[in-house]
Design a protein around this motif. Structure first.
Motif, PDB file in Angstrom:
ATOM      1  N   GLY A 110       0.832  -1.196   0.000  1.00 18.50           N
ATOM      2  CA  GLY A 110       0.000   0.000   0.000  1.00 18.50           C
ATOM      3  C   GLY A 110       0.863   1.241   0.000  1.00 18.50           C
ATOM      4  O   GLY A 110       2.080   1.175  -0.204  1.00 18.50           O
ATOM      5  N   ALA A 111       0.237   2.380   0.249  1.00 18.51           N
ATOM      6  CA  ALA A 111       0.973   3.647   0.227  1.00 18.51           C
ATOM      7  C   ALA A 111       0.301   4.662   1.128  1.00 18.51           C
ATOM      8  O   ALA A 111      -0.912   4.623   1.350  1.00 18.51           O
ATOM      9  CB  ALA A 111       1.069   4.186  -1.192  1.00 18.51           C
ATOM     10  N   ILE A 112       1.114   5.574   1.666  1.00 16.12           N
ATOM     11  CA  ILE A 112       0.642   6.689   2.488  1.00 16.12           C
ATOM     12  C   ILE A 112       1.238   7.965   1.904  1.00 16.12           C
ATOM     13  O   ILE A 112       2.389   7.980   1.458  1.00 16.12           O
ATOM     14  CB  ILE A 112       1.097   6.552   3.956  1.00 16.12           C
ATOM     15  CG1 ILE A 112       0.571   5.258   4.581  1.00 16.12           C
ATOM     16  CG2 ILE A 112       0.654   7.758   4.789  1.00 16.12           C
ATOM     17  CD1 ILE A 112       1.151   4.974   5.965  1.00 16.12           C
ATOM     18  N   SER A 113       0.453   9.022   1.899  1.00 16.21           N
ATOM     19  CA  SER A 113       0.974  10.334   1.522  1.00 16.21           C
ATOM     20  C   SER A 113       0.923  11.220   2.759  1.00 16.21           C
ATOM     21  O   SER A 113      -0.153  11.519   3.278  1.00 16.21           O
ATOM     22  CB  SER A 113       0.129  10.947   0.396  1.00 16.21           C
ATOM     23  OG  SER A 113       0.692  12.152  -0.051  1.00 16.21           O
ATOM     24  N   ALA A 114       2.087  11.586   3.275  1.00 18.03           N
ATOM     25  CA  ALA A 114       2.172  12.333   4.530  1.00 18.03           C
ATOM     26  C   ALA A 114       2.576  13.778   4.266  1.00 18.03           C
ATOM     27  O   ALA A 114       3.516  14.038   3.513  1.00 18.03           O
ATOM     28  CB  ALA A 114       3.198  11.676   5.464  1.00 18.03           C
TER      29      ALA A 114
END
Length: 581
Positions: free
Chosen positions: A275-279
Motif C-alpha cells: 500500500g501507500a501513504i501520503s504524509a
C-alpha cells in the motif's frame, strides 16, 4: 499526519478563534474526549454550525435539522442488515440508500478515518458520505432501528455516544497461547484491533516513528515482531540501525494503524500486502510505500520513504564528475535510442533514472513512464503503475504507449524478453527509451540483454549508453580526519592528493563518520567501435577493454577520484566497487 484537523477547519471558517481552540486543546489534554464535543460543551460553537462547516470545507452534503426527512433510510433495501443496529449506534452512522455497490451513509465526523474504514470493511461497499449533527443521527437511528423496541432507545444510544470506545484493558484483549504455537501468540478480535489502532497513543506513536525516520534521513523503516519484543530499525545511508522500540503489546495496534492509513485489509494477516501513504510535513509531501509480510511472530512492516525534496532530481547533485555529466547529457539529448542504468538493488538506479528523465523534460515532448510502482510523481509526465493482478504489466503498458505518440518512454525495469523487445523496437522507431537492468557493471549489461534474447543486429543500432553505479557513503564534513596515504596502506595505489580522509564519528553523524550518499559510476558510451564489437558478438572483456580505451573510468577508478576530493573514504570505495584492479 496527512488528515485535516477539525479545529483548524473551524478557525478557518471563522466559527471559533485560535484562542478558543487552544483553550479546548488544553481541556482535551486534561479530560480527554473529542475536540468537537469539547468546543460544543464550552459553548464556542453549535452542533449545526460545526457540521455545516465540515460539509462546506470537505465538499460533503450537509443535512440540517430543518430537513430531517433526508435522514430517513430508503425502504426495501435491507439497510438494517447491511449495517446492524449495534454497529450503527456504536459508531453513530446511519445507512440511507444503496445503489449497486455504493452505499450512502450519514456521519457526524467524516474525519474519523477509523470509522470510515471500518464501514467499508463491514459493508463491502464504496461509501458516499453525508454530514448531519450527532443528535440528529442518533434520533434517526432510534426511529429506524428501535421504533418497535421497548421505549425509544434514546438513553442507550446517548450512553453509547459518550462511551470511549477506544479505551480497553490490554489484559482483556490479548490472549497468550503456548509458545509452541507462535503464530497465535497475541491475537485480538478484529473490532478491538480497529479500536486499539484508533487510540491516541498509537496514532501519535506511528506519527512519531515516521516523523523521526524522515528527520534522520532514513530511506526505510523496519518494524519486526519477535517473541516478547519488537525490533524497530531505520535504514540510513544504506545501513540498518536499531532504534528504541515500542512495547511488544503495541505491535498489533501499530500494524493496524499503518494498514488503515495505507488502505490495506487489516483482517488479512496471512498474505503479503502493499500500500501507500501520503504524509504532509510542513510545506512538503512525502510518499511512503508500505509492504507487509507474515512471519512466525506476526506481520513485519517495511515502510519506504520517498522524499523528493531530500533527493534533488538533478544529475549534477548525485556525485557524477564533470566528464560523466557531459557524456550523460550528450546521450540524453539524442532523439531516439536505448539508455540503461544498471546496478544491484539499492544502488540508486531509480533516483538516477528520474534525474535523467528530468534532463529530457520539455513541454514539446510527450513523456510516459511505466513503473512498479511509481516512486516520485513528476509534473508534466504521464506516469503509469504496474498492476499485474489485472494484466497491466510492463509489456502491455509499453504496447499501449507506442499508440500514444510518445517522444520519451521510461520503463522501470527490463525483466524479460517481451519487455526488452518492445523497448528495442521503440528505440528503433524513433523513441528515446530509459530503463534499468540488474547487472554488476556496464559491459555486462550487453551480455545480459543478449542472454535475455535480444539479437545483436537489433541491439547494435538501438543502444546509446549504459550507466553502471553504486552508492558510497559521504564522509561527515564535521568530523572527517585527514591523513597521508601510503602505497603500503592502499595496495600500491598512488593518490594524486597529498591528503585523503577517513571516517571518525561525531554527534552530527550519529558517530558513524558518514552523512549522506553519492553515486560512484562508470559511463559506457556506445561509440562506433563499440557498435562494431557488438555486431561481431564480442565478449564481455573485449567490450570493457574498448570502453576503457575510449576513456571510461571503472566504478573503482571513479571512487578513487571521490577519495582524492575528500568526499568519501578509501574503505568505502573498496566496499562498493566490483573491480579494484
Amino acid at each position: 499526519m496527512a488528515h485535516i484537523k477539525l479545529g483548524e477547519i473551524l478557525v478557518e471558517q471563522g466559527l471559533i478563534t485560535k484562542e478558543q481552540l487552544e483553550n479546548a486543546i488544553k481541556v482535551q489534554k486534561l479530560e480527554k474526549g473529542r475536540i468537537g464535543e469539547i468546543l460544543i460543551k464550552q459553548g464556542f460553537v453549535t452542533e449545526e454550525d460545526m457540521s455545516a462547516a465540515l460539509g462546506s470545507q470537505l465538499g460533503i452534503p450537509y443535512y440540517s435539522s430543518e430537513n430531517s426527512s433526508l435522514l430517513t433510510p430508503k425502504e426495501d433495501q435491507n439497510l438494517e442488515k447491511i449495517i446492524t443496529s449495534q454497529f450503527a449506534k456504536k459508531n453513530i452512522v446511519l445507512p440511507l440508500s444503496k445503489n449497486l455497490n455504493s452505499l450512502t451513509c450519514a456521519v457526524y465526523d467524516p474525519l474519523d478515518l477509523i470509522v470510515i474504514d471500518n464501514l467499508r470493511r463491514v459493508t463491502g461497499c464504496e461509501i458516499n458520505l453525508v454530514i448531519a449533527t450527532k443528535t440528529a443521527i442518533i434520533k434517526a437511528i432510534n426511529e429506524f432501528y428501535f421504533q418497535d423496541s421497548q421505549g425509544d432507545g434514546k438513553n442507550t444510544l446517548l450512553d453509547a455516544a459518550v462511551e470511549d470506545s477506544y479505551t480497553q484493558n490490554d489484559d482483556d484483549e490479548i490472549s497468550h497461547a503456548p509458545k509452541t504455537d507462535a503464530s497465535t501468540s497475541a491475537e485480538l478480535s478484529l473490532d478491538k484491533l480497529i479500536e486499539k489502532a484508533g487510540e491516541a497513543p498509537v496514532i501519535k506513536l506511528v506519527d512519531l516513528i515516521i516523523r523521526q525516520a524522515i528527520d534522520e534521513r532514513a530511506s526505510d523503516i523496519h518494524i519486526e515482531p519477535f517473541e516478547n519484543k519488537i525490533h524497530l530499525r531505520y535504514r540510513i545511508d544504506g545501513n540498518l540501525y536499531n532504534i528504541p522500540p515500542p512495547a511488544p503489546h503495541l505491535h498489533l495496534p501499530i500494524v493496524s494503524r499503518i494498514k488503515i492509513l495505507s488502505k490495506l485489509d487489516i483482517a488479512e494477516k496471512r498474505l503479503p500486502q502493499d500500500g501507500a501513504i501520503s504524509a504532509k510535513l510542513e510545506d512538503r509531501t512525502v510518499d511512503i510505500r508500505i509492504s507487509t509480510v507474515p512471519t512466525v511472530w506476526g506481520e513485519k512492516v517495511v515502510m519506504r520513504i520517498l522524499d523528493k525534496s531530500a533527493v534533488p532530481l538533478q544529475l549534477s547533485n548525485l556525485g557524477f564528475d564533470t566528464k560523466q555529466i557531459d557524456a550523460l547529457r550528450k546521450a540524453l539529448a539524442s532523439p531516439y535510442g536505448l539508455f540503461f542504468v544498471t546496478g544491484p538493488t539499492g544502488s540508486g538506479k531509480s533516483t538516477t533514472l528520474y534525474s535523467a528523465l528530468s534532463e529530457t523534460m520539455d513541454p514539446r515532448k510527450n513523456i510516459l513512464t511505466i513503473e512498479d510502482p511509481v516512486e516520485f510523481k513528476l509534473e508534466g509526465v504521464n506516469q503509469v503503475s504496474v498492476k499485474n493482478e489485472i494484466g497491466l504489466t510492463f509489456a502491455t503498458a509499453l504496447k499501449a504507449f507506442l499508440r500514444q505518440d510518445p517522444d520519451v518512454i521510461m520503463v522501470g525495469e527490463v525483466r524479460d524478453l517481451e519487455t526488452a523487445s518492445i523497448c528495442v523496437r521503440a528505440a528503433l522507431t524513433g523513441h528515446f527509451v530509459l530503463s534499468t537492468l540488474h547487472t554488476n557493471d556496464a559491459a555486462s549489461a550487453v551480455n545480459r540483454l543478449i542472454d535475455i534474447g535480444i539479437p545483436n543486429y537489433l541491439l547494435t543500432p538501438s543502444l546509446i549508453m549504459i550507466l553502471a553505479q553504486r552508492l558510497a557513503r559521504k564522509l561527515c564534513p564535521h568530523c572527517k580526519e585527514p591523513y597521508e596515504p601510503t602505497k603500503e596502506q592502499h595496495g600500491g595505489i598512488e593518490f594524486k592528493s597529498d591528503l585523503i580522509y577517513k571516517a571518525k564519528g561525531c554527534e552530527k553523524c550519529n558517530n558513524t563518520g558518514y552523512r549522506g550518499r553519492l553515486v560512484v559510476a562508470e559511463v559506457l558510451s556506445i561509440t562506433d567501435n563499440i557498435r562494431a564489437l557488438l555486431s561481431k558478438n564480442a565478449s564481455y572483456s573485449e567490450i570493457k577493454d574498448a570502453a576503457r580505451k575510449n576513456g571510461m573510468s571503472t566504478i573503482f577508478e571513479s571512487g578513487l577520484r571521490l577519495v582524492e576530493q575528500g568526499l568519501t573514504s578509501f574503505d568505502e570505495v573498496c566496499r562498493v566497487s566490483v573491480d579494484i584492479n
